[in-house]
Structures are given as C-alpha cells and as structure tokens.
Design an enzyme around this catalytic site. Structure first.
Site, PDB file in Angstrom:
ATOM      1  N   THR A   8     -17.106  -0.259  65.743  1.00  0.00           N
ATOM      2  CA  THR A   8     -16.983   1.171  65.872  1.00  0.00           C
ATOM      3  C   THR A   8     -18.138   1.940  66.425  1.00  0.00           C
ATOM      4  O   THR A   8     -19.290   1.657  66.152  1.00  0.00           O
ATOM      5  CB  THR A   8     -16.645   1.818  64.540  1.00  0.00           C
ATOM      6  OG1 THR A   8     -15.410   1.338  64.158  1.00  0.00           O
ATOM      7  CG2 THR A   8     -16.593   3.293  64.569  1.00  0.00           C
ATOM      8  N   LYS A  40      -9.579   4.983  64.308  1.00  0.00           N
ATOM      9  CA  LYS A  40     -10.580   5.153  63.254  1.00  0.00           C
ATOM     10  C   LYS A  40     -10.922   6.609  62.993  1.00  0.00           C
ATOM     11  O   LYS A  40     -11.934   6.904  62.369  1.00  0.00           O
ATOM     12  CB  LYS A  40     -11.830   4.379  63.635  1.00  0.00           C
ATOM     13  CG  LYS A  40     -11.561   2.910  63.896  1.00  0.00           C
ATOM     14  CD  LYS A  40     -12.761   2.251  64.499  1.00  0.00           C
ATOM     15  CE  LYS A  40     -12.416   0.889  65.054  1.00  0.00           C
ATOM     16  NZ  LYS A  40     -13.529   0.311  65.795  1.00  0.00           N
TER      17      LYS A  40
END
Length: 181
Positions: A8, A40
């Site tokens: 991420t 996310k």
C-alpha cells in the site's frame, strides 16, 4: 513463518474545500504480489459531512478497525477527533485488537489523522497525509503539485500515487481515489 506483509500507498489531502484520499491496489506477501486491485480506501457518511479513510497493513485487520471506527463515529455523533482518540485507546488496550497490524489514515474537511495500534494518533500540520510503503514518495509528489499547479485535490492524489507506483516496488498503478466536496 515470519514474512513481512508490505502493501500500500495511501495519500489524502485537503484543497479548496475538497478532500480526496486514494490508494494503490497491490497486496504483497514476502516477495510475491498476490493481488493487484485491492480497494484500501473507504468513505464514511455522517450527519456533519464525509470522513474518508485508507489503510495500510493486513486487510482483515484494517477492515475490522474500520468497523470499530465507524461505530466510534456513530457513538460520538460524527466527531472525528474524539472518534479517532477513542479508537486508538481501545485498539491499544483491547487484548484482541492490540494484535491487529494496520495503520489508518482518516480525514474530513478540517482534520487528518494517522492512527496506529500502539496508541499513536498523529495529526499532521499540513493538508497532506500519507501512510504505507510508498507514502513518502506520494507525499513528496503531492507537496510539489500543491505548490506548482492548480490541479484539484482528486487529480493531485491520482498523479502523486502514479509517481509513487513508478518508484515503490510495493505500490502499483491500480489506483482508487475517493473525493468529497
């Protein structure tokens, strides 16, 4: 097996009354990329407006924390600051929650917070917030765009995450961006 999960880049910012938060879609386990299109980032609707959030770390852990955060938002009538502090306290002291491995980035039109399981609640000074393996790259790019362009918040987040994807091996270009005006 002790494999570090890296996944991420999350970037959020406030500009001219709008907020935007985005993240890449790559999930990496050890030296393998397992997923390319994970989402996310999430939007929480409250009476006072919109709160945007993103996570870095273990997905199941982060989704559990998002649920906890949403219940705190309800409990404290949309007060982002109070909700974040209460989440951090519970996350740190609860015997089950304290084992969750994630970082949260949460923001509304006035505040941005980074929340971690060790009880840290950080409110960055400026309008930009970033977490994750490529967070530094994305934040540097966003800072440059904020100073040198008239791009709106969403476009700055998109372009900055693209730059991070070019530089960070744990970040890809499958980007999701949420915006609230």
């Amino acid at each position: 097996m002790d494999v570090k999960i890296r996944s991420t880049t999350i970037l959020g910012l406030r500009k001219k009354g709008a907020i935007a938060i985005g993240g890449d879609g790559q999930v990496t386990f050890g030296d393998m990329a397992f997923k390319q299109k994970a989402v996310k980032v999430r939007q929480f609707e409250i009476d006072k407006g919109i709160v945007l959030g993103g996570f870095a770390g273990a997905a199941a852990d982060a989704l559990t924390l998002f649920e906890k955060f949403e219940s705190k938002l309800d409990e404290y009538e949309g007060d982002l600051t109070r909700s974040v502090v209460e989440l951090a306290k519970e996350w740190r002291t609860d015997k089950y929650l304290r084992n969750l491995e994630a970082l949260l980035a949460l923001m509304d039109k006035r505040h941005s917070f980074i929340v971690s399981g060790d009880g840290n609640v950080i409110e960055p000074d400026g309008p930009i917030i970033s977490i994750g393996s490529g967070g530094g790259f994305a934040q540097a790019a966003a800072t440059a765009f904020m100073k040198s362009t008239t791009y709106p918040a969403k476009k700055i987040v998109e372009k900055s995450l693209q730059i991070a994807a070019d530089l960070c091996i744990y970040t890809n270009d499958s980007i999701t961006v949420l915006e609230a005006k």
